[in-house]
Design a protein around this motif. Structure first.
Motif, PDB file in Angstrom:
ATOM      1  N   GLU A 189       0.847  -1.177   0.000  1.00 20.85           N
ATOM      2  CA  GLU A 189       0.000   0.000   0.000  1.00 20.85           C
ATOM      3  C   GLU A 189       0.890   1.236   0.000  1.00 20.85           C
ATOM      4  OE1 GLU A 189      -3.340   0.455   0.009  1.00 20.85           O
ATOM      5  OE2 GLU A 189      -3.730  -1.696  -0.226  1.00 20.85           O
ATOM      6  N   ILE A 190       0.656   2.136  -0.940  1.00 24.81           N
ATOM      7  CA  ILE A 190       1.449   3.361  -0.994  1.00 24.81           C
ATOM      8  C   ILE A 190       0.526   4.570  -1.013  1.00 24.81           C
ATOM      9  CG2 ILE A 190       3.308   2.208  -2.250  1.00 24.81           C
ATOM     10  CD1 ILE A 190       2.413   3.737  -4.754  1.00 24.81           C
ATOM     11  N   ASN A 191       1.029   5.667  -0.509  1.00 24.46           N
ATOM     12  CA  ASN A 191       0.317   6.944  -0.571  1.00 24.46           C
ATOM     13  C   ASN A 191       0.956   7.789  -1.661  1.00 24.46           C
ATOM     14  OD1 ASN A 191      -1.673   6.772   1.530  1.00 24.46           O
ATOM     15  ND2 ASN A 191      -0.014   6.891   3.024  1.00 24.46           N
ATOM     16  N   VAL A 192       0.212   8.026  -2.733  1.00 30.03           N
ATOM     17  CA  VAL A 192       0.704   8.886  -3.807  1.00 30.03           C
ATOM     18  C   VAL A 192       0.417  10.327  -3.393  1.00 30.03           C
ATOM     19  CG1 VAL A 192       0.547   9.489  -6.244  1.00 30.03           C
ATOM     20  CG2 VAL A 192       0.216   7.115  -5.524  1.00 30.03           C
ATOM     21  N   PRO A 193       1.432  11.146  -3.163  1.00 31.66           N
ATOM     22  CA  PRO A 193       1.184  12.520  -2.714  1.00 31.66           C
ATOM     23  C   PRO A 193       0.629  13.397  -3.832  1.00 31.66           C
ATOM     24  CG  PRO A 193       3.535  12.155  -3.030  1.00 31.66           C
ATOM     25  CD  PRO A 193       2.873  10.826  -3.225  1.00 31.66           C
ATOM     26  N   ALA A 194      -0.320  14.251  -3.493  1.00 34.82           N
ATOM     27  CA  ALA A 194      -0.908  15.157  -4.480  1.00 34.82           C
ATOM     28  C   ALA A 194       0.159  16.104  -5.016  1.00 34.82           C
ATOM     29  CB  ALA A 194      -2.039  15.956  -3.842  1.00 34.82           C
ATOM     30  N   GLY A 195       0.206  16.238  -6.337  1.00 34.66           N
ATOM     31  CA  GLY A 195       1.150  17.145  -6.975  1.00 34.66           C
ATOM     32  C   GLY A 195       2.426  16.504  -7.459  1.00 34.66           C
ATOM     33  N   ILE A 196       2.615  15.190  -7.223  1.00 32.26           N
ATOM     34  CA  ILE A 196       3.856  14.539  -7.635  1.00 32.26           C
ATOM     35  C   ILE A 196       3.974  14.503  -9.153  1.00 32.26           C
ATOM     36  CG2 ILE A 196       2.967  12.169  -7.728  1.00 32.26           C
ATOM     37  CD1 ILE A 196       5.612  11.346  -6.287  1.00 32.26           C
ATOM     38  N   GLU A 197       5.213  14.578  -9.645  1.00 33.98           N
ATOM     39  CA  GLU A 197       5.476  14.582 -11.085  1.00 33.98           C
ATOM     40  C   GLU A 197       6.279  13.356 -11.492  1.00 33.98           C
ATOM     41  OE1 GLU A 197       6.667  18.376 -12.981  1.00 33.98           O
ATOM     42  OE2 GLU A 197       6.828  19.144 -10.934  1.00 33.98           O
ATOM     43  N   SER A 198       6.283  13.099 -12.798  1.00 30.16           N
ATOM     44  CA  SER A 198       7.114  12.021 -13.333  1.00 30.16           C
ATOM     45  C   SER A 198       8.575  12.293 -12.999  1.00 30.16           C
ATOM     46  CB  SER A 198       6.946  11.915 -14.850  1.00 30.16           C
ATOM     47  OG  SER A 198       5.690  11.402 -15.198  1.00 30.16           O
ATOM     48  N   GLY A 199       9.281  11.242 -12.594  1.00 33.48           N
ATOM     49  CA  GLY A 199      10.692  11.373 -12.255  1.00 33.48           C
ATOM     50  C   GLY A 199      10.949  11.548 -10.777  1.00 33.48           C
ATOM     51  N   GLN A 200       9.919  11.925 -10.022  1.00 34.40           N
ATOM     52  CA  GLN A 200      10.095  12.059  -8.584  1.00 34.40           C
ATOM     53  C   GLN A 200       9.971  10.692  -7.908  1.00 34.40           C
ATOM     54  OE1 GLN A 200       7.184  15.289  -7.758  1.00 34.40           O
ATOM     55  NE2 GLN A 200       8.949  16.561  -7.272  1.00 34.40           N
ATOM     56  N   THR A 201      10.359  10.623  -6.641  1.00 37.46           N
ATOM     57  CA  THR A 201      10.461   9.341  -5.944  1.00 37.46           C
ATOM     58  C   THR A 201       9.601   9.290  -4.699  1.00 37.46           C
ATOM     59  OG1 THR A 201      12.735   9.036  -6.743  1.00 37.46           O
ATOM     60  CG2 THR A 201      12.065   7.740  -4.825  1.00 37.46           C
ATOM     61  N   ILE A 202       8.946   8.158  -4.500  1.00 34.61           N
ATOM     62  CA  ILE A 202       8.224   7.871  -3.266  1.00 34.61           C
ATOM     63  C   ILE A 202       9.093   6.919  -2.454  1.00 34.61           C
ATOM     64  CG2 ILE A 202       6.170   6.825  -2.245  1.00 34.61           C
ATOM     65  CD1 ILE A 202       4.649   7.562  -4.783  1.00 34.61           C
ATOM     66  N   ARG A 203       9.388   7.278  -1.207  1.00 35.13           N
ATOM     67  CA  ARG A 203      10.238   6.455  -0.343  1.00 35.13           C
ATOM     68  C   ARG A 203       9.381   5.689   0.666  1.00 35.13           C
ATOM     69  NH1 ARG A 203      15.624   6.542   1.532  1.00 35.13           N
ATOM     70  NH2 ARG A 203      16.034   8.354   0.204  1.00 35.13           N
ATOM     71  N   LEU A 204       9.535   4.368   0.669  1.00 38.42           N
ATOM     72  CA  LEU A 204       8.868   3.519   1.658  1.00 38.42           C
ATOM     73  C   LEU A 204       9.942   3.018   2.625  1.00 38.42           C
ATOM     74  CD1 LEU A 204       6.431   1.423  -0.565  1.00 38.42           C
ATOM     75  CD2 LEU A 204       6.005   3.580   0.603  1.00 38.42           C
ATOM     76  N   ARG A 205       9.970   3.583   3.795  1.00 33.26           N
ATOM     77  CA  ARG A 205      11.017   3.264   4.759  1.00 33.26           C
ATOM     78  C   ARG A 205      10.858   1.840   5.294  1.00 33.26           C
ATOM     79  NH1 ARG A 205      14.063   7.500   5.576  1.00 33.26           N
ATOM     80  NH2 ARG A 205      13.246   9.609   5.248  1.00 33.26           N
ATOM     81  N   GLY A 206      12.001   1.142   5.355  1.00 30.46           N
ATOM     82  CA  GLY A 206      12.015  -0.202   5.904  1.00 30.46           C
ATOM     83  C   GLY A 206      11.487  -1.278   4.979  1.00 30.46           C
ATOM     84  N   LYS A 207      11.201  -0.943   3.707  1.00 34.54           N
ATOM     85  CA  LYS A 207      10.668  -1.929   2.763  1.00 34.54           C
ATOM     86  C   LYS A 207      11.726  -2.405   1.774  1.00 34.54           C
ATOM     87  CE  LYS A 207       6.467  -1.788   4.385  1.00 34.54           C
ATOM     88  NZ  LYS A 207       5.905  -2.962   5.090  1.00 34.54           N
ATOM     89  N   GLY A 208      12.979  -2.085   2.037  1.00 34.35           N
ATOM     90  CA  GLY A 208      14.060  -2.530   1.159  1.00 34.35           C
ATOM     91  C   GLY A 208      14.656  -3.843   1.637  1.00 34.35           C
ATOM     92  N   ALA A 209      15.919  -4.068   1.312  1.00 31.61           N
ATOM     93  CA  ALA A 209      16.584  -5.316   1.691  1.00 31.61           C
ATOM     94  C   ALA A 209      16.755  -5.367   3.211  1.00 31.61           C
ATOM     95  CB  ALA A 209      17.944  -5.413   1.000  1.00 31.61           C
TER      96      ALA A 209
END
Length: 350
Positions: A189-209
């Motif tokens: 589940e992700i929260n897409v922030p209002a106003g985000i543009e192509s090329g920008q990044t959404i960071r999900l903390r603790g969901k990596g390796a």
């Protein structure tokens, strides 16, 4: 018994190297060959032991002088340096690390800045790795520590995600599906922030390796690609559209309906509006990610519809219209597009 290599050769430095050069060479090699970086690699383990032993001698001014004079014999009990208090071995604490199956490997050393060295190399993990007693006197305390308990943060993972035009404009909570390195599909589940543009990044903390030794997991970095929306073009916070206006409305003026991402808006068209003119709708663009009270604008280009398949009667009326304009000194058409038509006050949402 294997013949030891020259300590200067082990660290890859000149015999005239200063203290900073010695420390820099050790840091570089220790990070490369550390057992935590090379789990299960016996060659790396041996190299790490060798370079640490070399550093412990060359970083100490007194020991270095003895080594330069007597070589390895100064510390292995065969030379004449025992009266200086160094004796057999390095006389410090014990550093030991285990492989989980074959017990511990150990060697001795002393050196005032070993804690700083390892703290620099592993970002403070040494202090929180389960090492008991910390640094006491010279070197580590007698109990040593288990190298497997190093806390290391997991790596960040990068992936791409596509969101709709409206999701990027207004924000949305949505489910995405990603394959992990084992090919297993994960739902997030992700929260897409209002106003985000192509090329920008959404960071999900603790969901990596995942980390090692109890260290925290890395982050998941999602690079955003925003889909197109038919009839709309986005540039930053501004939105661009086109509208077709009947010929008579463009000539005589009137109201037209303009579609925006917030719904339809009724706008007044001035008499004599030219094709290519633009209507500016303030605040009908994309919200700012930094300040939700700020919005871009919408710019709508007008295209005048030229009548087709006119009846003979309609053609006659147009000819009469043209003759009337010529008599009054007005042109019936002008080349090029018009200017910007500010629409505030003329907007009527319905």
């Amino acid at each position: 018994m294997a013949v030891k290599r020259d300590y200067y050769e082990v660290l890859g430095i000149d015999r005239n190297a200063d203290e900073n050069t010695i420390k820099k060479a050790y840091r570089k090699m220790a990070k490369k060959y550390h057992p935590d970086i090379n789990p299960g690699d016996k060659n790396a383990e041996a190299r790490f032991k060798e370079i640490t032993e070399a550093y412990e001698i060359l970083s100490d001014e007194k020991k270095r002088k003895l080594y330069d004079q007597f070589g390895h014999a100064a510390f292995d009990g065969t030379g004449g340096a025992q009266s200086d208090g160094f004796g057999n071995g390095f006389g410090g604490g014990t550093y030991r690390y285990g492989d989980g199956q074959n017990g511990y490997h150990q060697f001795h050393f002393e050196g005032g800045d070993m804690g700083d060295i390892f703290d620099d190399l592993f970002g403070g993990a040494f202090k929180n790795s389960g090492f008991q007693g910390g640094f006491q006197g010279q070197g580590f305390n007698g109990s040593g520590f288990n190298n497997r308990s190093f806390k290391r943060r997991g790596e960040d993972v990068r992936a791409d995600v596509t969101v709709s035009f409206d999701s990027a404009a207004f924000g949305k909570r949505q489910t995405i599906h990603l394959k992990d390195q084992n090919g297993k599909v994960q739902s997030l589940e992700i929260n897409v922030p209002a106003g985000i543009e192509s090329g920008q990044t959404i960071r999900l903390r603790g969901k990596g390796a995942p980390g090692t030794g109890g260290g925290e997991s890395g982050d998941l970095l999602l690079k955003v690609s925003v889909e197109d929306k038919p009839g709309f073009k986005r540039e930053g916070q501004d939105v661009y559209t086109t509208i077709s206006v009947p010929f008579i409305t463009a000539v005589l003026g009137g109201d037209v309906t303009v579609n925006t991402i917030y719904g339809n808006v009724r706008c007044s068209i001035r008499p004599g509006t030219q094709s290519g003119s633009k209507i500016r709708l303030r605040g009908k663009g994309i919200v700012s990610m930094k300040d939700s009270s700020i919005h871009g604008d919408q710019y709508t280009t007008i295209e005048v519809q030229v009548p087709r398949n006119l009846s003979p009667e309609a053609k006659q009326k147009l000819r009469e219209f043209e003759e009337a304009c010529q008599k009054s000194g007005h042109e019936t058409h002008r080349g090029g597009g018009g200017g910007l038509i500010p629409a505030p006050g003329a907007q009527k949402k319905f």
